[in-house]
Design a protein around this motif. Structure first.
Motif, PDB file in Angstrom:
ATOM      1  N   GLU A 156       0.814  -1.202   0.000  1.00 37.50           N
ATOM      2  CA  GLU A 156       0.000   0.000   0.000  1.00 37.50           C
ATOM      3  C   GLU A 156       0.849   1.254   0.000  1.00 37.50           C
ATOM      4  N   GLU A 157       1.735   1.393   0.967  1.00 34.55           N
ATOM      5  CA  GLU A 157       2.493   2.641   1.043  1.00 34.55           C
ATOM      6  C   GLU A 157       3.709   2.613   0.136  1.00 34.55           C
ATOM      7  N   ASN A 158       4.219   1.424  -0.191  1.00 31.61           N
ATOM      8  CA  ASN A 158       5.324   1.280  -1.134  1.00 31.61           C
ATOM      9  C   ASN A 158       6.595   1.970  -0.620  1.00 31.61           C
ATOM     10  N   LYS A 159       6.874   1.883   0.706  1.00 30.05           N
ATOM     11  CA  LYS A 159       8.081   2.495   1.260  1.00 30.05           C
ATOM     12  C   LYS A 159       9.239   1.496   1.303  1.00 30.05           C
ATOM     13  N   ILE A 160       9.014   0.280   1.769  1.00 29.85           N
ATOM     14  CA  ILE A 160      10.065  -0.728   1.856  1.00 29.85           C
ATOM     15  C   ILE A 160       9.743  -1.818   0.851  1.00 29.85           C
ATOM     16  N   VAL A 161      10.746  -2.129   0.005  1.00 30.43           N
ATOM     17  CA  VAL A 161      10.548  -3.107  -1.068  1.00 30.43           C
ATOM     18  C   VAL A 161      11.625  -4.174  -0.933  1.00 30.43           C
ATOM     19  N   GLU A 162      11.245  -5.435  -1.029  1.00 33.35           N
ATOM     20  CA  GLU A 162      12.232  -6.508  -0.986  1.00 33.35           C
ATOM     21  C   GLU A 162      13.094  -6.455  -2.237  1.00 33.35           C
ATOM     22  N   LEU A 163      14.393  -6.608  -2.055  1.00 25.88           N
ATOM     23  CA  LEU A 163      15.331  -6.484  -3.176  1.00 25.88           C
ATOM     24  C   LEU A 163      15.039  -7.524  -4.252  1.00 25.88           C
ATOM     25  N   LYS A 164      14.806  -8.756  -3.849  1.00 25.81           N
ATOM     26  CA  LYS A 164      14.584  -9.812  -4.837  1.00 25.81           C
ATOM     27  C   LYS A 164      13.320  -9.549  -5.656  1.00 25.81           C
ATOM     28  N   PRO A 174      18.948 -12.745 -15.863  1.00 28.76           N
ATOM     29  CA  PRO A 174      19.252 -13.395 -14.579  1.00 28.76           C
ATOM     30  C   PRO A 174      20.657 -13.087 -14.068  1.00 28.76           C
ATOM     31  N   TYR A 175      21.640 -13.068 -14.960  1.00 26.37           N
ATOM     32  CA  TYR A 175      23.015 -12.810 -14.511  1.00 26.37           C
ATOM     33  C   TYR A 175      23.162 -11.374 -14.012  1.00 26.37           C
ATOM     34  N   GLN A 176      22.355 -10.430 -14.622  1.00 31.82           N
ATOM     35  CA  GLN A 176      22.417  -9.042 -14.176  1.00 31.82           C
ATOM     36  C   GLN A 176      21.821  -8.900 -12.771  1.00 31.82           C
ATOM     37  N   ARG A 177      20.718  -9.641 -12.513  1.00 28.67           N
ATOM     38  CA  ARG A 177      20.129  -9.600 -11.178  1.00 28.67           C
ATOM     39  C   ARG A 177      21.100 -10.169 -10.128  1.00 28.67           C
ATOM     40  N   LYS A 178      21.845 -11.210 -10.508  1.00 34.53           N
ATOM     41  CA  LYS A 178      22.829 -11.783  -9.586  1.00 34.53           C
ATOM     42  C   LYS A 178      23.940 -10.781  -9.262  1.00 34.53           C
ATOM     43  N   ILE A 179      24.383 -10.042 -10.286  1.00 38.55           N
ATOM     44  CA  ILE A 179      25.445  -9.050 -10.067  1.00 38.55           C
ATOM     45  C   ILE A 179      24.979  -7.977  -9.091  1.00 38.55           C
ATOM     46  N   ILE A 180      23.751  -7.487  -9.293  1.00 41.85           N
ATOM     47  CA  ILE A 180      23.223  -6.430  -8.414  1.00 41.85           C
ATOM     48  C   ILE A 180      23.045  -6.966  -6.996  1.00 41.85           C
ATOM     49  N   LYS A 181      22.531  -8.197  -6.884  1.00 45.14           N
ATOM     50  CA  LYS A 181      22.330  -8.758  -5.555  1.00 45.14           C
ATOM     51  C   LYS A 181      23.662  -8.929  -4.814  1.00 45.14           C
ATOM     52  N   LYS A 182      24.698  -9.388  -5.525  1.00 46.16           N
ATOM     53  CA  LYS A 182      26.024  -9.526  -4.908  1.00 46.16           C
ATOM     54  C   LYS A 182      26.565  -8.164  -4.479  1.00 46.16           C
ATOM     55  N   ARG A 183      26.240  -7.131  -5.260  1.00 49.44           N
ATOM     56  CA  ARG A 183      26.707  -5.775  -4.929  1.00 49.44           C
ATOM     57  C   ARG A 183      26.069  -5.314  -3.616  1.00 49.44           C
ATOM     58  N   PHE A 184      24.791  -5.606  -3.455  1.00 50.29           N
ATOM     59  CA  PHE A 184      24.108  -5.234  -2.202  1.00 50.29           C
ATOM     60  C   PHE A 184      24.677  -6.021  -1.012  1.00 50.29           C
ATOM     61  N   LYS A 207      13.470   7.013   1.604  1.00 54.38           N
ATOM     62  CA  LYS A 207      14.550   7.676   2.332  1.00 54.38           C
ATOM     63  C   LYS A 207      15.859   7.710   1.555  1.00 54.38           C
ATOM     64  N   TYR A 208      16.128   6.697   0.763  1.00 54.79           N
ATOM     65  CA  TYR A 208      17.462   6.565   0.176  1.00 54.79           C
ATOM     66  C   TYR A 208      17.400   6.440  -1.342  1.00 54.79           C
ATOM     67  N   ASP A 209      18.561   6.737  -1.956  1.00 54.82           N
ATOM     68  CA  ASP A 209      18.726   6.599  -3.405  1.00 54.82           C
ATOM     69  C   ASP A 209      19.650   5.414  -3.641  1.00 54.82           C
ATOM     70  N   TYR A 210      19.237   4.450  -4.457  1.00 52.48           N
ATOM     71  CA  TYR A 210      20.011   3.243  -4.708  1.00 52.48           C
ATOM     72  C   TYR A 210      20.522   3.172  -6.141  1.00 52.48           C
ATOM     73  N   SER A 211      20.562   4.287  -6.809  1.00 49.46           N
ATOM     74  CA  SER A 211      20.938   4.263  -8.220  1.00 49.46           C
ATOM     75  C   SER A 211      22.349   3.720  -8.442  1.00 49.46           C
ATOM     76  N   ASP A 212      23.265   4.019  -7.477  1.00 50.38           N
ATOM     77  CA  ASP A 212      24.636   3.533  -7.644  1.00 50.38           C
ATOM     78  C   ASP A 212      24.736   2.033  -7.496  1.00 50.38           C
ATOM     79  N   LEU A 213      23.877   1.442  -6.661  1.00 50.22           N
ATOM     80  CA  LEU A 213      23.919  -0.004  -6.456  1.00 50.22           C
ATOM     81  C   LEU A 213      23.103  -0.755  -7.488  1.00 50.22           C
ATOM     82  N   LEU A 214      22.191  -0.086  -8.180  1.00 43.68           N
ATOM     83  CA  LEU A 214      21.305  -0.746  -9.152  1.00 43.68           C
ATOM     84  C   LEU A 214      21.829  -0.626 -10.570  1.00 43.68           C
ATOM     85  N   GLU A 215      23.013  -0.067 -10.736  1.00 43.86           N
ATOM     86  CA  GLU A 215      23.551   0.052 -12.110  1.00 43.86           C
ATOM     87  C   GLU A 215      23.866  -1.318 -12.668  1.00 43.86           C
ATOM     88  N   TYR A 216      23.693  -1.481 -13.998  1.00 43.07           N
ATOM     89  CA  TYR A 216      24.018  -2.751 -14.649  1.00 43.07           C
ATOM     90  C   TYR A 216      24.387  -2.473 -16.092  1.00 43.07           C
TER      91      TYR A 216
END
Length: 216
Positions: A156-164, A174-184, A207-216
């Motif tokens: 509903e509020e869309n504040k906390i989202v599970e990474l997976k 799939p390999y790109q998702r693995k790279i991002i997950k390993k980065r986190f 609260k936060y910006d994750y653009s640097d960790l979500l790059e692929y």
């Protein structure tokens, strides 16, 4: 005139020990003939004895007796004992002074180490306080959210989202998702933006910006 030890002892009423002592100190003249010691006595001794009434004759010296010798030895022994007592007292005093110096030195050393231990304790407490503060700032584990509350936050509020789940919404291989997950996972211990709940990683886009960790 020469006399044997026995003759000299009888004539002058002197013990053999005293005669031997005088011989050793060369106070008497003597010769040795056929392994016999003869004491040389001047010839004028009888002549002096023959004129006892001469007014010019010097007074006769008191004869040395065994009692006098023993008295002298006893006196010397008493003096030596007194000196020994004085030396022992000095030695005892030196030992006491040395032990006192050692006790004072040990007390100083213990005081120095006690001060150092207190300073070290204060430093360790300060470091521990700083580490606890840093650990509080970087803690990721939060209390598990109730299922209903988590559903409200995510859906509903869309504040906390599970990474997976979030990565599945992206058009990624799939390999790109693995790279991002390993980065986190690599920055999880040092980045407060990554939140862990119930063993899963969540992102708080409010609260936060994750653009640097979500790059692929």
């Amino acid at each position: 005139m020469k006399l044997t030890l026995d003759e000299y002892s009888k004539k002058f009423k002197m013990s053999k020990e005293m005669i031997n002592s005088k011989l050793r100190t060369k106070k008497l003249n003597y010769i040795v003939e056929d392994d016999t010691v003869y004491i040389i006595v001047p010839d004028e001794v009888p002549q002096k004895q023959a004129q006892p009434s001469s007014p010019s004759k010097s007074p006769a010296k008191p004869r040395t007796t065994v009692a006098m010798v023993l008295s002298l030895y006893q006196k010397e022994n008493l003096q030596l004992k007194a000196k020994i007592v004085q030396l022992e007292e000095k030695i005892d005093k030196l030992i006491d002074d040395k032990e006192q110096m050692l006790r004072d030195e040990m007390s100083k050393i213990e005081k120095v180490y006690s001060t150092k231990d207190e300073q070290l304790k204060q430093v360790l407490e300060l470091l521990n306080t700083k580490l606890l503060a840093q650990s509080t700032n970087t803690v990721h584990d939060v209390e598990p959210l109730p299922q209903t509350q988590k559903a409200i936050d995510v859906e509903e509020e869309n504040k906390i989202v599970e990474l997976k789940s979030y990565l599945k919404t992206l058009e990624l291989e799939p390999y790109q998702r693995k790279i991002i997950k390993k980065r986190f996972l690599a920055v999880y211990d040092s980045d407060v933006r990554v939140i862990k709940q119930n063993g899963k990683l969540y992102l708080d886009f409010a609260k936060y910006d994750y653009s640097d960790l979500l790059e692929y």
